[in-house]
Design a protein around this motif. Structure first.
Motif, PDB file in Angstrom:
ATOM      1  N   ASP A  71      15.011  77.243  36.759  1.00 19.47           N
ATOM      2  CA  ASP A  71      16.010  76.422  36.144  1.00 19.47           C
ATOM      3  C   ASP A  71      16.105  76.788  34.392  1.00 19.47           C
ATOM      4  O   ASP A  71      16.839  76.091  33.670  1.00 19.47           O
ATOM      5  CB  ASP A  71      15.947  74.999  36.056  1.00 19.47           C
ATOM      6  N   ALA A  74      19.403  77.013  32.952  1.00 17.87           N
ATOM      7  CA  ALA A  74      20.510  75.835  32.917  1.00 17.87           C
ATOM      8  C   ALA A  74      19.795  74.990  32.139  1.00 17.87           C
ATOM      9  O   ALA A  74      20.429  74.254  31.447  1.00 17.87           O
ATOM     10  CB  ALA A  74      20.173  75.330  34.463  1.00 17.87           C
ATOM     11  N   ARG A  78      21.917  73.007  28.920  1.00 16.82           N
ATOM     12  CA  ARG A  78      21.957  71.878  28.776  1.00 16.82           C
ATOM     13  C   ARG A  78      21.540  71.249  27.384  1.00 16.82           C
ATOM     14  O   ARG A  78      22.112  70.125  26.533  1.00 16.82           O
ATOM     15  CB  ARG A  78      21.299  70.792  29.722  1.00 16.82           C
ATOM     16  N   PHE A 137      14.777  69.365  35.673  1.00 19.88           N
ATOM     17  CA  PHE A 137      14.772  70.789  35.771  1.00 19.88           C
ATOM     18  C   PHE A 137      13.628  71.704  36.047  1.00 19.88           C
ATOM     19  O   PHE A 137      12.208  70.936  35.840  1.00 19.88           O
ATOM     20  CB  PHE A 137      15.027  71.523  34.472  1.00 19.88           C
ATOM     21  N   PHE A 281      26.386  69.291  27.739  1.00 21.71           N
ATOM     22  CA  PHE A 281      25.154  69.758  26.868  1.00 21.71           C
ATOM     23  C   PHE A 281      24.904  68.571  26.111  1.00 21.71           C
ATOM     24  O   PHE A 281      25.750  67.562  25.975  1.00 21.71           O
ATOM     25  CB  PHE A 281      25.750  70.913  25.835  1.00 21.71           C
TER      26      PHE A 281
END
Lengths: 394, 538, 519
Positions: A71, A74, A78, A137, A281
């Protein structure tokens, strides 16, 4: 027995021995708990090394976090306001990050070493914030600040010098690219990045090889007039290049005590960093709202008349205070008296007649200057060599 | 017998401050002190030859700088020296050093947890925010929220405004902070037991609550809102012991023509026709004044030295219900040399700071469980200092003075009075706690003064030995201190006033209640105010 | 295209109520429930052949009267028992009986009896004010609009109308502990403990803990707008769940039981529906969650789908509980010393003194089991014989304080703890143990496992001031609107909190309708 209090002395970087050898002024400062040179021999000459030959700045104390795991992208996406998926492998991206209220926490650079492998370099220590961001995550975050030694090698001859050191075809490396080499049996990463706005590189290497690297670098660089530079010189270069610094140009949101002292990226001229096309985000909702309702402040670059740096000056319009200067310097290459200022909206349009209220002292005598200044769109120093690939020969 | 414009009962720091401001305004003032010495709980006493014991209060931070400066206390001999830092010793032989230098503080914290070390900046900012909110109200009379008087409404509005400026989320976080427990508050920042324990101490000192009791985060704030030389939250020693504060106040008072009468134990406030007329002493002497200010806690003021027939019934009930909870004790120890603590270099600067032995919130909470059960803590939380490492006047060269504040000690043991055996047991639990971490400690003890709530009450007159003269819980703060409707320093008898720590802004060696009360008295007398306002915060 | 206007996660009472109000306004609503029964904590279970037990909650005292009327729950089969008296059992058999605003008992002084009347009168006045706040969305303070300001003005006026002394008293006691307040009023230790029990039920607080007065007022406010005191639902609490389900269906709400939601699904930046454990995805314009905030945000939405500061707030949201439930099947009616048989159907409580309560609380702070507990007992089969075969009885008790996660683990100590609880009951009801044919202990961990309530906290998060009113569940997700667009909270984790009250569900639906989130 060593006093435990002494065990907590300021740390020294892996380059310390080399630096101490050449730090003629013995003028030291503190950066992230490390002893770092403010100046080596002459601030102005150091500055000109960056702009005309090669200046070397010890970057080791910067906070470095290794971010890996399925992750990783990702997670970063974010956390920061820009789209991290657009940073390719072996590429670097500048990034800023905010809290939920859209207030700036810090800025830094993201290095992408692989699909799921990143390094985040941040100006502030971020261990706690990263841990909060990592909830949910599948990522591993390691603080590798002490495990990687780093130098900024910046200036027109920097490419040549590093090539001589064994960085083959370095001139082919595009801005924000990363190239991998071997030095003395260990990996050496070179990124075409920097805090000077000039052609330049940052090198990343194991601390054990730091001294050897420094010595070799200065050996091969000698004929190209390589010079070590301290933080004072770097500061002039970064202002000239228009780079913000946390705790100087904005208060990191989680350190702010007084109401109204935080700033959003939109208020700091960093709207280009905010990618609202991303679904989520930190700070997105708040920044979207602010985009609609408008900002309270704006961040401007000012070209200040005269040659007195507008340190900590008030900015006036029609005699009324409408802002303050956060960073200021006489920029020797651009021959500009540059200042960064936070201005209350709606002031700070390029057509506004602004005045900087500058105080300076000569022979114990304080003088007040009301220096007209104008808002400029971009830093006046932006040489072609900074962007050219192949990097031009010196 | 003698007649004055005003009589202040009790020569503690608030009584002296109050008297000084009244005298400064031109009133003839006398302070009645029961003991042969002044200071109340701000004293330095030579109980063992060559050693000076700050045997009640022991450190200074809260003393309002506006007052110290205005009454010229430095000129009258007061010098406050910061000690910086402290240390919590751990059961595993390690310790956590609380260094005053931010860089070193970070590195020491990072030694225990890098994450906590970075969280500290956030903790500090959030706590400072709360401190900044409360500080402007220290030198102000709390507004009465049930009143419609312009002054009350205006003050309330100002109060509301400073809170609204925070914005919705920070305002809610503020309410959360003011009503939450110090344990929960710290859990939101730190993961390491010893770091939480180090910071939680300020949430329970002097308070009959545990680290997980809601309301203790406010107590933490109460200990953070002072400063030494503008360093908010920093603490120091008064050179010569805490008595130096009382002495400088008394000199300031005398410079304005005020008088202090020792060995003057007030029996009753004389009231005639609903108007205070003076005081009658236990020895039969009487002194007269139309202004009588009590620096005794609200219980003693209304239940001991005021005739109930002079008071409305509700005030007697409220005084009875006023919560003064003995929760602390103290050991003052003369040492033949410097004790050595496991794991810590004796030359470490940390030795000069506040030293603790509770390395987890659980241990602190268990200490509170003992108090609830009506006994002293078997594993007590100690706030221990060696002031002689900072102040050479406290002990002969090479010898040391140690002040050990102990949390918790109940006002009664299992519902009955303390006995000498109890006191010995209490003393043993404290000495054992220290000796667990310091092998040479026991052998260094030359003299030990042990003070349970019983001794503190008997000598200083603090009910139940409570150092704040009343719990710092919400029912007794701001406009509720000491009771709703009586928080503006006026007693229900004309000419009678309160100036003790039992009034806003509460306990600690702050002098603000004394000053605030003086301002109200002068306003009632329509005299020009002599009391300074608070410094504008930066 | 969406399948529904609104999806409600959880067919607990708040979920069903929210669904009813939305459907009444003409919206297409789907309720998804993981269990096979509607009602959530208001549900029944067959404990033994022919024996029905109210599985989670035990009393219905705070359920809002207007909701019963609005949703025609009586027509849909809801039948309530009589308001119970509370019998506070004393070790010497000289019990106290609380009946509305009066208390009686052999050892009770006239002074205490009068004080109790005064105390309840004052608390009722305070509760009336709290109730005003409970029946609408909690006001914002800074980002307030005219509606919030109106609420605050009404609150201010309400405070003034209490009279100056009462106003002062409320501002004095609102944030403190019930221990000090009760000591101001009463002498009898058992009386104080019995009142204090209502102030700590469902929490990890002891009487000395500040916030318990607020907790007590929460309960009183509930009683006021609700059922005037504890009652049992005839047919077991499950009958409430069933009647709500019928009411919902009659409004056109679709209820799918046995359909656990696995995830709340976002499309771009807003919530767009849910995914079931089966993988099925259902789209809707908005999603309401009646699950507790931790479950909603951490498990169903996932921290990665919200901003990090919000994730931090969820992590800090406190959900500790020290309340367990004991279920007993008895072969015949037990005898409690000093309690007339006719009184056995009342609410029986065991709470010796406030100091004992405080001592009982201590162990759970450290994950330990103490040797004494508090009990709140109901023998529901007396008033409602349908719950057990003739002659047999079902007895349940709320038990405080037991830890959620004892250091040894529940399985290692469960039988020993059950034996200890029975021994304690035996002291008040000699012979009880010999009547027990079946026994079951639901620990906070069991309640968490069966009902998906984080921490087993039936308030869906501790109800202390810093997690109540405009702070509930946490800043940024108040007024039923979570910080994630399209996702609303309608469970006890939203204002005004837990207990079988129904207001969270009703207020949430009304707020959604008012905002026009569905128009």
């Amino acid at each position: 027995m060593t006093s435990p209090d002494r065990n907590l002395m300021l740390l020294t970087t892996p380059f310390h021995r080399c630096i101490a050898d050449v730090c003629e002024l013995n003028d030291w400062g503190v950066w992230m708990g490390y002893t770092t040179p403010n100046a080596y021999f002459d601030v102005e000459l150091e500055y000109f090394a960056i702009r005309s030959t090669t200046g070397v700045f010890d970057l080791s104390p910067i906070n470095k976090y290794r971010i890996t795991g399925p992750d990783a992208e990702a997670f970063l996406n974010r956390m920061v306001t820009r789209d991290v998926s657009k940073i390719g492998v072996n590429r670097v991206g500048y990034a800023v990050w905010c809290n939920d209220a859209g207030e700036m926490l810090d800025d830094g650079t993201i290095f992408r070493f692989g699909q799921n492998e990143f390094r985040l370099c941040s100006y502030q220590r971020a261990d706690e914030w990263l841990a909060w961001c990592a909830l949910g995550f599948d990522v591993v975050i390691e603080n590798e600040s002490d495990d990687v030694a780093a130098l900024a090698v910046q200036g027109p001859t920097s490419c040549t010098v590093l090539t001589l050191l064994g960085c083959t075809d370095l001139n082919q490396l595009k801005p924000f690219g990363i190239a991998h080499y071997e030095f003395d049996g260990v990996p050496l990463a070179v990124s075409r990045t920097g805090f000077t706005g000039d052609l330049g590189y940052e090198i990343w290497i194991a601390p054990e090889k730091a001294e050897v690297f420094w010595d070799r670098l200065f050996e091969v660089g000698k004929d190209y007039l390589i010079k070590p530079i301290g933080s004072y010189a770097l500061n002039i270069a970064r202002i000239e290049a228009g780079f913000l610094q946390a705790r100087v140009d904005f208060v990191p949101a989680e350190e702010a005590v007084r109401p109204g002292r935080t700033r959003t990226p939109l208020e700091l001229g960093l709207a280009w960093q905010v990618d609202f096309a991303k679904p989520l985000f930190n700070g997105r909702e708040a920044l979207l709202r602010q985009k609609e309702t408008g900002c309270t402040y704006r961040f401007v670059l000012l070209d200040v008349e005269g040659n007195k740096p507008a340190h900590h000056s008030f900015i006036l319009k029609n005699g009324k205070t409408i802002g303050t200067v956060t960073s200021a310097a006489w920029c020797p290459t651009a021959k500009t008296n540059l200042a960064f200022a936070q201005i209350q909206m709606p002031h700070g349009e390029s057509t506004d007649a602004l005045v900087a209220e500058i105080y300076y002292q000569r022979e114990l005598h304080w003088t007040k200057v009301l220096a007209p200044c104008k808002v400029i769109d971009a830093p006046l120093f932006n040489p072609a060599r900074r962007r050219q690939t192949p990097a031009p020969p010196h | 017998m003698s007649r004055y414009d005003a009589i202040v009962i009790g020569a503690g720091h608030n009584g002296l401050t109050n008297a000084a401001y009244l005298a400064k305004a031109g009133l003839s003032v006398a302070v009645m002190e029961r003991n042969p010495y002044i200071g109340g709980a701000t004293v330095s006493r030579e109980l063992y030859e060559g050693w000076y014991y700050s045997n009640c209060s022991y450190v200074s931070s809260l003393l309002r700088p506006e007052i110290a400066r205005d009454l010229e206390l430095p000129r009258h001999g007061l010098q406050v020296v910061p000690f910086g830092g402290g240390c919590t010793f751990m059961r595993n032989g390690d310790y956590f050093g609380n260094y005053s230098d931010p860089g070193r503080h970070y590195r020491e914290m990072a030694r225990h947890s890098r994450r906590d070390a970075t969280a500290y900046d956030r903790y500090k900012a959030d706590t400072s925010l709360q401190t900044r909110l409360i500080r402007p109200f220290l030198l102000k009379t709390p507004p009465d929220p049930t009143s419609l008087k312009p002054r009350d409404l205006q003050d309330l509005l100002e109060f509301a405004r400073s809170f609204m400026a925070l914005g919705e989320d920070k305002l809610l976080d503020t309410i959360k902070f003011w009503t939450g427990s110090v344990g929960d508050y710290l859990n939101e920042y730190f993961e390491t037991d010893v770091i939480k324990a180090q910071h939680a101490g300020s949430g329970i000192i002097g308070t009959a609550l545990g680290v997980y009791s809601p309301g203790t985060a406010y107590v933490l704030l109460h200990h953070y809102m002072g400063d030494v030389d503008g360093n908010v939250g920093s603490w120091g020693f008064a050179r010569g012991g805490m008595g130096a504060i009382a002495n400088s106040l008394s000199k300031s008072l005398q410079s304005f023509g005020g008088e202090i009468i020792c060995d003057a134990d007030v029996d009753e406030i004389i009231v005639k026709g609903g108007q205070a007329k003076g005081v009658a002493l236990k020895d039969g002497r009487e002194f007269y004044a139309d202004i009588v200010v009590s620096n005794l806690d609200p219980k003693r003021t209304f239940l001991d030295i005021t005739n109930p027939k002079d008071l409305p019934a509700d005030v007697v009930t409220k005084a009875k219900n006023f919560k003064i909870r003995g929760s602390s004790g103290k050991l003052n120890i003369a040492l033949d040399g410097l004790p050595v603590f496991n794991g810590l270099d004796p030359n470490s600067r940390l030795m000069a700071g506040d030293l603790h032995f509770s390395d987890s919130l659980e241990r602190m909470e268990r200490a509170y469980d003992d108090w609830k059960a009506g006994t002293w803590s078997k594993d007590p939380y100690l706030d221990m200092m060696i002031p002689s490492l900072t102040d050479p006047t406290m002990a002969p060269p090479g010898k040391h003075m140690m002040s050990v504040f102990v949390q918790y000690a109940p006002p009664k043991i299992d519902g009955r009075e303390w006995t000498d055996e109890d006191k010995a047991g209490f003393e043993k639990s404290v000495i054992d706690q220290i000796a667990n971490y310091s092998p040479n400690f026991r052998d260094l003890i030359l003299h030990c003064e042990t003070r349970t709530p019983r001794e503190i009450e008997a000598e200083v007159g603090l009910t139940e030995g409570n150092i704040f003269q009343g719990e710092l819980t919400f029912d007794q703060l701001l406009f509720n201190r000491p009771f709703p409707g009586y928080a503006q320093y006026r007693a229900p008898i004309k000419g009678m006033y309160l100036c003790s720590s039992g009034t806003h802004p509460g306990g600690g060696v702050m002098a603000a209640p004394g000053a605030n009360a003086a301002r109200e008295i002068l306003s009632d007398l329509r005299r020009p105010n002599t009391v300074p306002g608070g410094y504008a915060d930066d | 295209m969406t399948d529904y206007d609104a999806i409600v996660i959880g067919a607990g009472h708040n979920g069903l109520i929210a669904a009813c109000y939305l459907a009444k306004a003409g919206h297409k609503v789907l309720v998804l429930e993981g269990r096979e029964l509607p009602g959530g904590c208001a549900s029944n279970r067959e404990l033994a052949a022919g024996v029905t037990v109210s599985d989670c909650a035990q009393w219905l005292g705070q359920f809002d009267r207007d909701i019963i009327k609005d949703l025609k729950l009586v027509e849909h089969g809801l039948a309530l028992g009589e308001v119970k008296r509370t019998v506070a059992l004393q070790t010497d058999g000289k019990h106290l009986v609380f009946d509305g605003n009066s208390v009686s008992g052999a050892e009770l002084s006239g002074e205490d009896r009068d004080a109790y009347r005064r105390f309840t009168r004052q608390m009722n006045a305070f509760a009336g004010l709290v109730q005003k706040l409970y029946r609408q969305r909690p006001p914002k303070l800074v980002d307030s609009n005219w509606r919030d300001r109106w609420t605050l003005i009404r609150l201010g006026l309400g405070l003034k109308l209490l009279g100056r002394e009462n106003m002062r008293d409320l501002m004095r006691v609102a944030l403190i502990n019930i221990y000090d307040v009760l000591n101001e009023h009463f002498n009898h230790a058992g009386l104080k403990a019995a009142v204090a029990l209502d102030a700590v039920t469902g929490s990890t607080m002891g009487p000395r803990s500040p916030n318990t007065v607020f907790h007590y007022l929460h309960r009183k406010a509930g009683d006021r707008q609700g059922q005037e005191g504890p009652r049992q639902v005839l047919g077991g609490l499950g009958a409430l769940g069933e009647s709500l389900a019928r009411a919902a269906r009659s409004q056109g709400v679709t209820i799918r039981l046995g359909s656990p939601v696995a995830a709340i699904v976002k499309d771009h930046d807003r919530v767009a529906g849910v995914a079931l454990a089966t993988g099925e995805q259902i789209a809707s314009r908005i999603v309401l969650s009646s699950a507790d905030p931790t479950t909603t945000f951490k498990k169903l939405l996932g921290y990665r789908h919200m901003e990090a500061g919000m994730a931090r707030r969820v992590e800090h949201y406190r959900t500790r509980s020290g309340t367990a439930k004991l279920h007993l099947v008895l072969s015949e009616l037990p005898a409690f010393s000093g309690v007339a048989t006719a009184e056995l159907s009342q609410r029986l409580i065991i709470a010796p003194s406030m100091d004992d309560m405080e001592a009982m609380l201590n162990p759970i702070k450290y994950g330990e089991v103490g040797d004494q507990q508090l009990f709140d007992i109901s023998i529901a089969s007396i008033e409602d014989p349908s719950l057990a075969p003739a002659g047999q009885h079902v007895m349940t008790a709320l038990v405080h304080y037991l830890p959620h996660s004892p250091k040894e683990g529940w399985e290692a100590i469960r039988s020993q703890v059950v034996a200890q609880l029975l021994n304690q009951l035996e002291a008040y009801a000699p012979g009880l143990k010999s009547l027990v044919t079946q026994v079951e202990l639901l620990t906070p961990a069991d309640i968490e496992a069966s009902y998906g309530i984080t921490g087993g906290n039936w308030h869906h998060g501790e109800l202390s001031i810093d997690q109540a009113l405009m702070m509930r569940p946490f800043p940024g997700s108040t007024q039923y609107q979570s910080a994630v667009p399209g996702l609303f909270l309608c469970g006890a984790g939203a204002h005004p909190g837990g207990g079988l009250m129904g207001l969270a569900g009703r207020n949430a639906a009304q707020e959604i309708l008012r905002q026009g989130a569905l128009s």
